[in-house]
Design a protein around this motif. Sequence first.
Motif, PDB file in Angstrom:
ATOM      1  N   THR A  39     -14.030  60.927 -85.013  1.00  0.00           N
ATOM      2  CA  THR A  39     -14.813  62.012 -84.422  1.00  0.00           C
ATOM      3  C   THR A  39     -14.174  62.540 -83.130  1.00  0.00           C
ATOM      4  O   THR A  39     -14.121  63.751 -82.929  1.00  0.00           O
ATOM      5  CB  THR A  39     -16.257  61.557 -84.138  1.00  0.00           C
ATOM      6  N   LYS A  87     -11.416  64.805 -84.010  1.00  0.00           N
ATOM      7  CA  LYS A  87     -11.871  66.140 -84.430  1.00  0.00           C
ATOM      8  C   LYS A  87     -12.242  66.996 -83.223  1.00  0.00           C
ATOM      9  O   LYS A  87     -11.973  68.188 -83.187  1.00  0.00           O
ATOM     10  CB  LYS A  87     -13.091  66.022 -85.358  1.00  0.00           C
ATOM     11  N   THR A 103     -10.571  72.476 -88.252  1.00  0.00           N
ATOM     12  CA  THR A 103     -11.047  71.174 -88.746  1.00  0.00           C
ATOM     13  C   THR A 103     -11.901  71.386 -89.993  1.00  0.00           C
ATOM     14  O   THR A 103     -12.403  72.481 -90.230  1.00  0.00           O
ATOM     15  CB  THR A 103     -11.917  70.470 -87.683  1.00  0.00           C
ATOM     16  N   VAL A 104     -12.083  70.323 -90.773  1.00  0.00           N
ATOM     17  CA  VAL A 104     -12.966  70.401 -91.928  1.00  0.00           C
ATOM     18  C   VAL A 104     -14.375  70.674 -91.387  1.00  0.00           C
ATOM     19  O   VAL A 104     -14.818  69.988 -90.460  1.00  0.00           O
ATOM     20  CB  VAL A 104     -12.947  69.073 -92.725  1.00  0.00           C
ATOM     21  N   GLY A 157     -18.137  70.520 -90.447  1.00  0.00           N
ATOM     22  CA  GLY A 157     -19.016  69.347 -90.387  1.00  0.00           C
ATOM     23  C   GLY A 157     -19.255  68.968 -88.952  1.00  0.00           C
ATOM     24  O   GLY A 157     -18.973  69.746 -88.041  1.00  0.00           O
ATOM     25  N   ASP A 163     -18.762  66.615 -85.468  1.00  0.00           N
ATOM     26  CA  ASP A 163     -17.680  65.821 -84.897  1.00  0.00           C
ATOM     27  C   ASP A 163     -18.241  64.733 -83.974  1.00  0.00           C
ATOM     28  O   ASP A 163     -17.618  64.286 -83.044  1.00  0.00           O
ATOM     29  CB  ASP A 163     -16.600  66.668 -84.216  1.00  0.00           C
ATOM     30  N   LYS A 210     -19.128  60.026 -93.887  1.00  0.00           N
ATOM     31  CA  LYS A 210     -17.964  59.236 -93.483  1.00  0.00           C
ATOM     32  C   LYS A 210     -18.338  58.299 -92.355  1.00  0.00           C
ATOM     33  O   LYS A 210     -19.100  58.681 -91.455  1.00  0.00           O
ATOM     34  CB  LYS A 210     -16.862  60.155 -92.954  1.00  0.00           C
ATOM     35  N   GLU A 234     -19.284  65.736 -93.368  1.00  0.00           N
ATOM     36  CA  GLU A 234     -18.321  66.827 -93.558  1.00  0.00           C
ATOM     37  C   GLU A 234     -18.639  67.575 -94.832  1.00  0.00           C
ATOM     38  O   GLU A 234     -19.198  67.005 -95.767  1.00  0.00           O
ATOM     39  CB  GLU A 234     -16.893  66.262 -93.694  1.00  0.00           C
ATOM     40  N   LYS A 235     -18.260  68.824 -94.881  1.00  0.00           N
ATOM     41  CA  LYS A 235     -18.314  69.564 -96.138  1.00  0.00           C
ATOM     42  C   LYS A 235     -17.312  68.889 -97.074  1.00  0.00           C
ATOM     43  O   LYS A 235     -16.194  68.573 -96.655  1.00  0.00           O
ATOM     44  CB  LYS A 235     -17.914  71.017 -95.856  1.00  0.00           C
ATOM     45  N   TYR A 236     -17.721  68.633 -98.329  1.00  0.00           N
ATOM     46  CA  TYR A 236     -16.793  68.028 -99.272  1.00  0.00           C
ATOM     47  C   TYR A 236     -15.975  69.136 -99.932  1.00  0.00           C
ATOM     48  O   TYR A 236     -16.505  69.965-100.676  1.00  0.00           O
ATOM     49  CB  TYR A 236     -17.559  67.215-100.320  1.00  0.00           C
ATOM     50  N   TYR A 238      -6.893  72.126 -92.816  1.00  0.00           N
ATOM     51  CA  TYR A 238      -7.975  71.637 -91.962  1.00  0.00           C
ATOM     52  C   TYR A 238      -7.627  70.240 -91.475  1.00  0.00           C
ATOM     53  O   TYR A 238      -7.318  69.368 -92.295  1.00  0.00           O
ATOM     54  CB  TYR A 238      -9.285  71.564 -92.753  1.00  0.00           C
TER      55      TYR A 238
END
Length: 505
Positions: free
Chosen positions: A117, A120, A130-131, A133, A135, A158, A200-202, A285
């Motif tokens: 985190t 990120k 970044t992906v 979601g 952080d 995660k 996070e977004k998958y 990302y």
Amino acid sequence: MFKKILIANRGEIAVRILRACRELGIKNVAVFSEVDRTAPHVRLADEAYSIGPAASRESYLRIDKLMDVARRTGCDALHPGYGFLAENPALPRACSDAGMTFIGPSAEAMEMMGAKTSGKQLARRSEVPTVPGTDEAIENPEEAQSLARSMGYPVLLKAIAGGGGKGMRVVPTDAEFAGAWRDAASEALNAFGDPRLFLEKYLIGPRHIEVQIFADAHGRVVSLGERECSIQRRHQKVVEEAPSPVVTPELRKKMGEAAVRLARAGGYTNAGTVEFLVDADLNFYFLEVNTRLQVEHPVTEQVTGLDLVKLQIAIAAGHRLPFAWEAITPRGNAMEVRLYAEDPDNNFFPSPGKILSRHAPTGPGIRLDEGVYEGYTVPLEYDPLLSKLIAWGNSREETIARLRRALDEYTITGIRTNVSLFRRILAEPEFLRGEFHTKWLDELLARPSPPATPPRPGTEDASVIAAALWHTTRANSAANVNRTTSAEPSRWKSQGRRQQLDRTP
Ligand code: ADP
């Protein structure tokens, strides 16, 4: 330059590091647990010292024991390898307390960049995409669920402390959220002692592409290009290559610049890897930073001609990086497969044991980074990585042809290995075209496997017969001595099922 380096690791990576020390004329000291007394890294090292029982928390994870050996042997530096304590900031701190140099980043940079985190957060501050979601950790599952709804499913839970795919759960729909949260949190608690999760977004069908960076203590930060690591089984890399079949020179430049920006912002020094997910439109990302040498570093070495371990040692000793990052362009192609003692016909269950015979491939463009030898018993206590087989060629096609040829030459008897997995991957038209993503291998393995090809005549036949004879003789003599043993389940299997293996990253 350093006089003596303590290698705080085992297996192929310990061998890799002591080879670099030898070439640099630096004395090296190995450490070993009870079951590693005859391991290759112990045999090859200048000096080797026992640090306790087989369980890694009693040996390879004991900072006090490592420091004790370092002090007694007069080491002035320590190389952590990968896995074990390599990303634990307590190790660089202990080194500095003992007046030794840690070959890696500072404890502070490790803390800031290594944690998923905070890495990120740093990426966001450095304008690295970044992906989507959070952080930071989300304490409350209800709050997490409403975030997931607003983000849209599927999402990925995660573990903050995650690694090796543990504490990670894909949540396809809202109905599955609560169960997935419970599973991920309890897996994270068991594996890392920390149940905290983030969200996070998958991404569907991304590629995993990572950038190797190096930074010296004088402000120069370079990118050594990318590695394609999308061939994964359950989120674990099994084949890696450089360069990536989809990365153009423009994208390489953009990803390299992003990785360098991040490393600068984190005050990073030494070797690091910035991992990215890349979508079908080649948007990238940030995923995380690995603050150490990676398992797959040899593919970068093969296409850059650099020795990354020697470079790590030189930078830790205060030397300057001898080149600018614009100067690095990959030459040819390199590909690595991770050969494990595991049984592809039994759900890749670990298959440690004694290696009865072994023939290692050689020839043009082939490199084998190995942690075993003929007659060696692969212990069940650790990650069952046997060796990394690496091929280099002028083109991707030549590299693949060499790798296939080398896999045909490679024979190991006495234990099961995952060689057949790579034969299968390297024959797939999509793989050959470079068309794959991080779920591609799992999807391939879910399909029925093609019929096994008959063994080639030659050395393989002879070694298979020798192994069969050895097993029969042993089984017969065991049966004569104590008839009850034959009915007991395999000791390797039963112990292996209980044992929590220390998987390499
Ligand atoms: P770990 O540190 O546990 O290995 P990573 O964050 O490095 O976890 O991710 C490991 C792998 O999981 C990635 O290479 C990728 O295949 C998959 N992955 C991680 N995050 C995502 C995501 N947001 N969407 C899709 N796949 C992901």
